[in-house]
Design a protein around this motif. Structure first.
Motif, mmCIF file in Angstrom:
data_model
loop_
_atom_site.group_PDB
_atom_site.id
_atom_site.type_symbol
_atom_site.label_atom_id
_atom_site.label_comp_id
_atom_site.label_asym_id
_atom_site.label_seq_id
_atom_site.Cartn_x
_atom_site.Cartn_y
_atom_site.Cartn_z
ATOM 1 N N SER A 1 -24.588 58.853 56.599
ATOM 2 C CA SER A 1 -24.558 59.753 55.451
ATOM 3 C C SER A 1 -23.841 61.060 55.758
ATOM 4 N N ASP A 2 -23.578 61.325 57.013
ATOM 5 C CA ASP A 2 -22.777 62.489 57.375
ATOM 6 C C ASP A 2 -21.289 62.171 57.401
ATOM 7 N N GLY A 3 -20.924 60.947 57.095
ATOM 8 C CA GLY A 3 -19.535 60.547 57.247
ATOM 9 C C GLY A 3 -19.196 60.369 58.717
ATOM 10 N N SER A 4 -17.913 60.346 59.011
ATOM 11 C CA SER A 4 -17.442 60.245 60.383
ATOM 12 C C SER A 4 -16.343 61.269 60.619
ATOM 13 N N ILE B 1 -14.484 62.410 57.441
ATOM 14 C CA ILE B 1 -14.299 61.444 56.363
ATOM 15 C C ILE B 1 -15.637 61.280 55.673
ATOM 16 N N ASN B 2 -15.718 61.712 54.425
ATOM 17 C CA ASN B 2 -16.996 61.800 53.731
ATOM 18 C C ASN B 2 -17.330 60.520 52.989
ATOM 19 N N ASN B 3 -18.532 60.041 53.192
ATOM 20 C CA ASN B 3 -19.097 59.001 52.360
ATOM 21 C C ASN B 3 -20.589 58.985 52.618
ATOM 22 N N SER B 4 -21.360 59.050 51.555
ATOM 23 C CA SER B 4 -22.806 59.188 51.702
ATOM 24 C C SER B 4 -23.549 57.875 51.548
ATOM 25 N N SER B 5 -22.853 56.802 51.176
ATOM 26 C CA SER B 5 -23.570 55.576 50.855
ATOM 27 C C SER B 5 -23.278 54.420 51.796
ATOM 28 N N LEU C 1 -4.014 64.228 59.312
ATOM 29 C CA LEU C 1 -5.342 63.742 58.910
ATOM 30 C C LEU C 1 -5.581 63.915 57.419
ATOM 31 N N VAL C 2 -4.556 63.633 56.636
ATOM 32 C CA VAL C 2 -4.664 63.579 55.179
ATOM 33 C C VAL C 2 -4.702 62.110 54.766
ATOM 34 N N VAL C 3 -5.669 61.729 53.935
ATOM 35 C CA VAL C 3 -5.818 60.338 53.529
ATOM 36 C C VAL C 3 -4.598 59.870 52.738
ATOM 37 N N GLN C 4 -4.030 58.715 53.132
ATOM 38 C CA GLN C 4 -2.893 58.110 52.459
ATOM 39 C C GLN C 4 -3.288 56.875 51.653
ATOM 40 N N TYR D 1 -13.753 58.346 49.610
ATOM 41 C CA TYR D 1 -13.613 58.858 50.961
ATOM 42 C C TYR D 1 -12.709 60.085 50.946
ATOM 43 N N GLY D 2 -13.328 61.241 50.922
ATOM 44 C CA GLY D 2 -12.583 62.485 50.957
ATOM 45 C C GLY D 2 -12.549 63.071 52.352
ATOM 46 N N ILE D 3 -11.864 64.200 52.489
ATOM 47 C CA ILE D 3 -11.721 64.859 53.779
ATOM 48 C C ILE D 3 -12.237 66.287 53.653
ATOM 49 N N SER D 4 -13.000 66.707 54.626
ATOM 50 C CA SER D 4 -13.453 68.097 54.655
ATOM 51 C C SER D 4 -13.382 68.614 56.075
#
Length: 451
Positions: free
Chosen positions: A50-53, A70-74, A110-113, A437-440
């Motif tokens: 839940s913290d992403g990677s 890389i964000n994803n909570s599920s 490290l920008v999602v393509q 999947y976003g980036i922060s």
């Protein structure tokens, strides 16, 4: 002690802002495979993900250039895979709920393509990935006939993310197929795994295919020691087609665990087979020494392996050991260990079941590791002649010890690997776009210690 070229060896401790239990160091790769380019490595996001990677980009001096989440909570992103192509595009992959493979492609900033999900019949779940000519070669569990899971192999075009060629299933019978996949300079494909027979017993296995998974060249299963089980963990292929394989053996003596390194020629004939152990079967360490040799790479200096277990570096603690072997006869040239004094240092407690977490170049080894307190480390260390950096180093509050480990090579009593075969069947892979999947940015506290 400085490494070749004057740049120092170092140990980096990386503490990201995980809130969900812990982060687990999951791999380190380099697009050029040398000491000149950048490093990319991952930290998986806790038990549920839940913290992403986190993906970290750094140079070979240990300076962090970027670290992004890389964000994803599920979806679980625990122990993701990472590969890097020649343009420093990053391919981040993990199983998507056990039902599909997910690949997120990022550029060198490290920008999602692209975010793509790959599904196939019978619930594929990725186990290994490598890059050849900037294409991705992947293997998956292929749960075709319960309780046996059979391998599935396919290729993804690194530019378009489309599946190229025909995916093939039935690549062996195994509980976790294809722990490593490798492609040589001619495009031949190799994998190592534990091969499971109808009785449920596992044994180390190495497979060579042609330029796709449809044409099996040879299969070798270890049958040299009666009642010994085990698993192949990693392999490397040199320019002459010689194959170097490492893994673990569970021998029939009570609680005895062993390991092996084997060299095959291009036709699959064994050239030598060795084990790494303490002298004279040291009673205090022998039973637990080197539970597995889990990474291997041929270099101009010799064959480099990494093993995980207990040695005499730090009494009672698990450590990581770097060993150099003679390419011609398998004799041990040198071996040393890295240990955390107050806690075990390893690559998580299931290292043998996941992709290797190291990068070995012609001069250095880059190791991603975690201690028993869930603190992450990445290290740049020498392949050989490490005596100049023996000592204890305080890295972010933990003392890391580097020392000789006392290992010696031992001949395996029977080096028989029997010929075998597996059937291949074409399968269909479906690709669909994936969102979410976003980036922060990451809040982290890195500590770098030069050694």
């Amino acid at each position: 002690m400085s490494s070749a070229g004057g740049d120092p060896y170092w140990i980096l401790r990386y503490d990201p802002d995980f809130t969900n239990t812990y982060g687990v160091m999951s791999g380190v790769r380099s697009g050029d495979g040398t000491d000149d380019g950048n490093l990319f490595w991952t930290v998986g996001g806790g038990d549920t993900g839940s913290d992403g990677s986190i993906i970290v980009k750094m140079n070979k001096d240990g300076d962090i250039l970027l670290d992004k989440r890389i964000n994803n909570s599920s979806v679980q992103t625990f122990k993701p895979k990472i590969e890097v192509d020649s343009s420093d595009n990053v391919f981040f992959s993990h199983s998507l709920g056990g039902q599909a493979n997910l690949i997120v492609k990022l550029n060198s900033s490290l920008v999602v393509q692209s975010q793509q999900k790959y599904t196939a019949q019978y619930n594929p779940s990725q186990t290994a990935m490598t890059i050849y000519n900037d294409d991705l070669y992947l293997t998956s569990n292929h749960n075709d006939f319960y309780p046996y899971q059979r391998g599935l192999g396919y290729i993804v075009d690194g530019a378009t993310m489309n599946v190229s060629g025909t995916p093939y299933g039935y690549l062996g019978i195994d509980s976790q197929p294809k722990r490593c996949v490798h492609v040589d300079g001619s495009g031949n494909i190799y994998a190592t795994q534990p091969a499971r027979d109808s009785s449920g017993a596992d044994t180390p296995c190495v497979i060579k295919w042609g330029t796709d998974w449809s044409s099996e060249v040879w299969v070798r299963k270890f049958t040299g020691i009666s009642n010994a089980s085990g698993a192949g963990q990693d392999l490397s292929v040199d320019s002459s087609g010689n194959v170097y394989n490492c893994g673990q053996l569970n021998i029939a003596y009570p609680n005895r665990r062993d390991n092996y390194v084997v060299k095959f020629n291009s036709s699959g004939t064994v050239q030598w087979m060795k084990s790494l152990n303490m002298p004279n079967g040291d009673a205090n360490t022998y039973l637990l020494a080197n539970l597995a040799i889990y990474a291997i790479q041929h270099t101009s200096l010799g064959i480099v392996t990494l093993s995980y277990g207990k040695s005499n570096v730090q009494s009672g603690k698990y450590d990581i050991n770097v060993s150099l072997w003679n390419t011609s006869n398998g004799s041990l040239i040198s071996s040393y260990g890295v240990a955390a004094i107050t806690s075990d240092l390893h690559q998580y407690n299931q290292i043998a079941e996941y992709d290797t977490k190291t990068l070995i170049t012609e001069k250095h080894v880059y190791i991603a590791a975690i201690d028993a307190n869930q603190k992450n480390y990445i290290m740049k260390l020498p392949i050989t002649d490490a005596s100049g950096i023996y000592g204890t180093y305080n890295v972010g509050g933990e003392n890391i010890k580097i020392a000789a480990n006392g290992f010696q090579d031992t001949d395996v009593s029977n080096t028989t690997w029997s010929s075998s075969s597996f059937s291949n069947t074409s399968r269909t892979i479906t690709k669909t776009s994936q969102s979410g999947y976003g980036i922060s940015d990451v809040s982290s506290t890195p500590t770098l210690v030069e050694i």
